[in-house]
Design a protein around this motif. Structure first.
Motif, PDB file in Angstrom:
ATOM      1  N   MET A 197       0.850  -1.165   0.000  1.00 40.47           N
ATOM      2  CA  MET A 197       0.000   0.000   0.000  1.00 40.47           C
ATOM      3  C   MET A 197       0.900   1.232   0.000  1.00 40.47           C
ATOM      4  O   MET A 197       1.793   1.341   0.835  1.00 40.47           O
ATOM      5  CB  MET A 197      -0.887   0.001   1.258  1.00 40.47           C
ATOM      6  CG  MET A 197      -1.758   1.225   1.365  1.00 40.47           C
ATOM      7  SD  MET A 197      -2.738   1.350   2.882  1.00 40.47           S
ATOM      8  CE  MET A 197      -3.585  -0.185   2.899  1.00 40.47           C
ATOM      9  N   ASP A 198       0.672   2.089  -0.928  1.00 36.64           N
ATOM     10  CA  ASP A 198       1.477   3.301  -1.048  1.00 36.64           C
ATOM     11  C   ASP A 198       0.639   4.513  -0.647  1.00 36.64           C
ATOM     12  O   ASP A 198      -0.282   4.905  -1.357  1.00 36.64           O
ATOM     13  CB  ASP A 198       1.982   3.455  -2.481  1.00 36.64           C
ATOM     14  CG  ASP A 198       2.998   4.579  -2.632  1.00 36.64           C
ATOM     15  OD1 ASP A 198       3.179   5.362  -1.679  1.00 36.64           O
ATOM     16  OD2 ASP A 198       3.609   4.662  -3.697  1.00 36.64           O
ATOM     17  N   LEU A 199       0.979   5.078   0.495  1.00 34.56           N
ATOM     18  CA  LEU A 199       0.316   6.284   1.001  1.00 34.56           C
ATOM     19  C   LEU A 199       1.298   7.449   1.063  1.00 34.56           C
ATOM     20  O   LEU A 199       1.081   8.406   1.802  1.00 34.56           O
ATOM     21  CB  LEU A 199      -0.270   6.017   2.394  1.00 34.56           C
ATOM     22  CG  LEU A 199      -1.320   4.911   2.497  1.00 34.56           C
ATOM     23  CD1 LEU A 199      -1.686   4.653   3.953  1.00 34.56           C
ATOM     24  CD2 LEU A 199      -2.556   5.274   1.693  1.00 34.56           C
ATOM     25  N   SER A 200       2.372   7.356   0.319  1.00 39.28           N
ATOM     26  CA  SER A 200       3.427   8.363   0.380  1.00 39.28           C
ATOM     27  C   SER A 200       2.967   9.706  -0.177  1.00 39.28           C
ATOM     28  O   SER A 200       2.068   9.783  -1.019  1.00 39.28           O
ATOM     29  CB  SER A 200       4.665   7.883  -0.379  1.00 39.28           C
ATOM     30  OG  SER A 200       4.385   7.699  -1.739  1.00 39.28           O
ATOM     31  N   ASP A 239      -5.816  -3.987  11.248  1.00 40.85           N
ATOM     32  CA  ASP A 239      -6.786  -4.959  10.726  1.00 40.85           C
ATOM     33  C   ASP A 239      -6.418  -5.470   9.340  1.00 40.85           C
ATOM     34  O   ASP A 239      -7.040  -6.398   8.836  1.00 40.85           O
ATOM     35  CB  ASP A 239      -8.187  -4.331  10.665  1.00 40.85           C
ATOM     36  CG  ASP A 239      -8.736  -4.003  12.043  1.00 40.85           C
ATOM     37  OD1 ASP A 239      -8.262  -4.604  13.033  1.00 40.85           O
ATOM     38  OD2 ASP A 239      -9.627  -3.143  12.125  1.00 40.85           O
ATOM     39  N   LEU A 240      -5.415  -4.875   8.718  1.00 41.59           N
ATOM     40  CA  LEU A 240      -5.006  -5.282   7.374  1.00 41.59           C
ATOM     41  C   LEU A 240      -4.065  -6.482   7.472  1.00 41.59           C
ATOM     42  O   LEU A 240      -2.847  -6.366   7.327  1.00 41.59           O
ATOM     43  CB  LEU A 240      -4.349  -4.111   6.638  1.00 41.59           C
ATOM     44  CG  LEU A 240      -5.219  -2.876   6.466  1.00 41.59           C
ATOM     45  CD1 LEU A 240      -4.433  -1.738   5.831  1.00 41.59           C
ATOM     46  CD2 LEU A 240      -6.460  -3.197   5.649  1.00 41.59           C
ATOM     47  N   ALA A 241      -4.646  -7.640   7.696  1.00 43.59           N
ATOM     48  CA  ALA A 241      -3.879  -8.855   7.982  1.00 43.59           C
ATOM     49  C   ALA A 241      -2.969  -9.285   6.845  1.00 43.59           C
ATOM     50  O   ALA A 241      -1.946  -9.917   7.078  1.00 43.59           O
ATOM     51  CB  ALA A 241      -4.832  -9.997   8.341  1.00 43.59           C
ATOM     52  N   LEU A 282       4.130  -1.402   3.147  1.00 43.21           N
ATOM     53  CA  LEU A 282       3.500  -0.148   3.543  1.00 43.21           C
ATOM     54  C   LEU A 282       4.496   0.983   3.337  1.00 43.21           C
ATOM     55  O   LEU A 282       5.572   1.001   3.941  1.00 43.21           O
ATOM     56  CB  LEU A 282       3.048  -0.190   5.003  1.00 43.21           C
ATOM     57  CG  LEU A 282       2.395   1.088   5.543  1.00 43.21           C
ATOM     58  CD1 LEU A 282       1.143   1.452   4.745  1.00 43.21           C
ATOM     59  CD2 LEU A 282       2.056   0.933   7.017  1.00 43.21           C
ATOM     60  N   ASN A 283       4.142   1.909   2.471  1.00 41.80           N
ATOM     61  CA  ASN A 283       4.963   3.078   2.210  1.00 41.80           C
ATOM     62  C   ASN A 283       4.189   4.307   2.671  1.00 41.80           C
ATOM     63  O   ASN A 283       3.202   4.689   2.049  1.00 41.80           O
ATOM     64  CB  ASN A 283       5.305   3.187   0.724  1.00 41.80           C
ATOM     65  CG  ASN A 283       6.229   4.357   0.430  1.00 41.80           C
ATOM     66  OD1 ASN A 283       6.515   5.182   1.288  1.00 41.80           O
ATOM     67  ND2 ASN A 283       6.694   4.431  -0.806  1.00 41.80           N
ATOM     68  N   ASP A 307       0.120  -5.614  14.595  1.00 40.44           N
ATOM     69  CA  ASP A 307      -0.836  -6.669  14.228  1.00 40.44           C
ATOM     70  C   ASP A 307      -0.750  -7.045  12.745  1.00 40.44           C
ATOM     71  O   ASP A 307      -1.366  -8.016  12.329  1.00 40.44           O
ATOM     72  CB  ASP A 307      -2.267  -6.230  14.551  1.00 40.44           C
ATOM     73  CG  ASP A 307      -2.493  -6.048  16.044  1.00 40.44           C
ATOM     74  OD1 ASP A 307      -1.779  -6.705  16.830  1.00 40.44           O
ATOM     75  OD2 ASP A 307      -3.357  -5.239  16.410  1.00 40.44           O
ATOM     76  N   CYS A 308      -0.005  -6.295  11.974  1.00 45.84           N
ATOM     77  CA  CYS A 308       0.164  -6.584  10.541  1.00 45.84           C
ATOM     78  C   CYS A 308       1.272  -7.629  10.395  1.00 45.84           C
ATOM     79  O   CYS A 308       2.375  -7.330   9.929  1.00 45.84           O
ATOM     80  CB  CYS A 308       0.511  -5.309   9.779  1.00 45.84           C
ATOM     81  SG  CYS A 308      -0.754  -4.041   9.843  1.00 45.84           S
TER      82      CYS A 308
END
Length: 146
Positions: free
Chosen positions: A1-4, A17-19, A24-25, A40-41
């Protein structure tokens, strides 16, 4: 997932919750912290949280057993929690360009510390970028993650 590069101030607690999250960026935002629920990931392999305002790493990071790359460069970290040393799959750690005063022996001996420059007794085998003023592992520059 890119949230940069989105000027994100805070990540939701529900991130945990994103099992199936593997990458993750969240680089180039304005995060002051990472949520404890990140622990939890458990499928997370790559975390890039560089270029933020993060002041500390949640202790829950120790639950990221599959984490192989961790980039926390260009933040406001003053210390690294020993919980990072429990990420046994870590092969790339970049904590350069922070406000670190001391790089602890536990961090210097991570599996992600430089092979030939580890303190005596360490068994690390890959790369670490520390940059702290009192680091037992000399900084030899930085590397962009693959």
């Amino acid at each position: 997932m890119d949230l940069s590069s989105n000027r994100i101030v805070e990540l939701p607690f529900e991130l945990g919750d994103l099992a199936r999250l593997r990458i993750l960026n969240v680089s180039h935002n304005i995060l002051a912290q990472l949520p404890p629920s990140l622990g939890d990931c458990d499928q997370l392999r790559v975390l890039n949280a560089s270029y933020n305002c993060i002041e500390s790493i949640p202790k829950a990071v120790k639950h990221l057993e599959r984490l192989t790359e961790l980039d926390l460069s260009f933040n406001r970290l003053k210390e690294i929690t020993p919980a990072v040393a429990e990420c046994h799959q870590l092969i790339y750690l970049n904590i350069s360009n922070n406000q670190l005063e001391v790089c602890t022996h536990a961090v210097a001996c991570l599996p992600a510390t430089r092979g030939s420059e580890r303190p005596p007794g360490c068994t690390g085998r890959a790369e670490s970028m520390c940059g702290a003023r009192a680091c037992p592992v000399p900084d030899r520059g930085s590397r962009e993650p693959a």
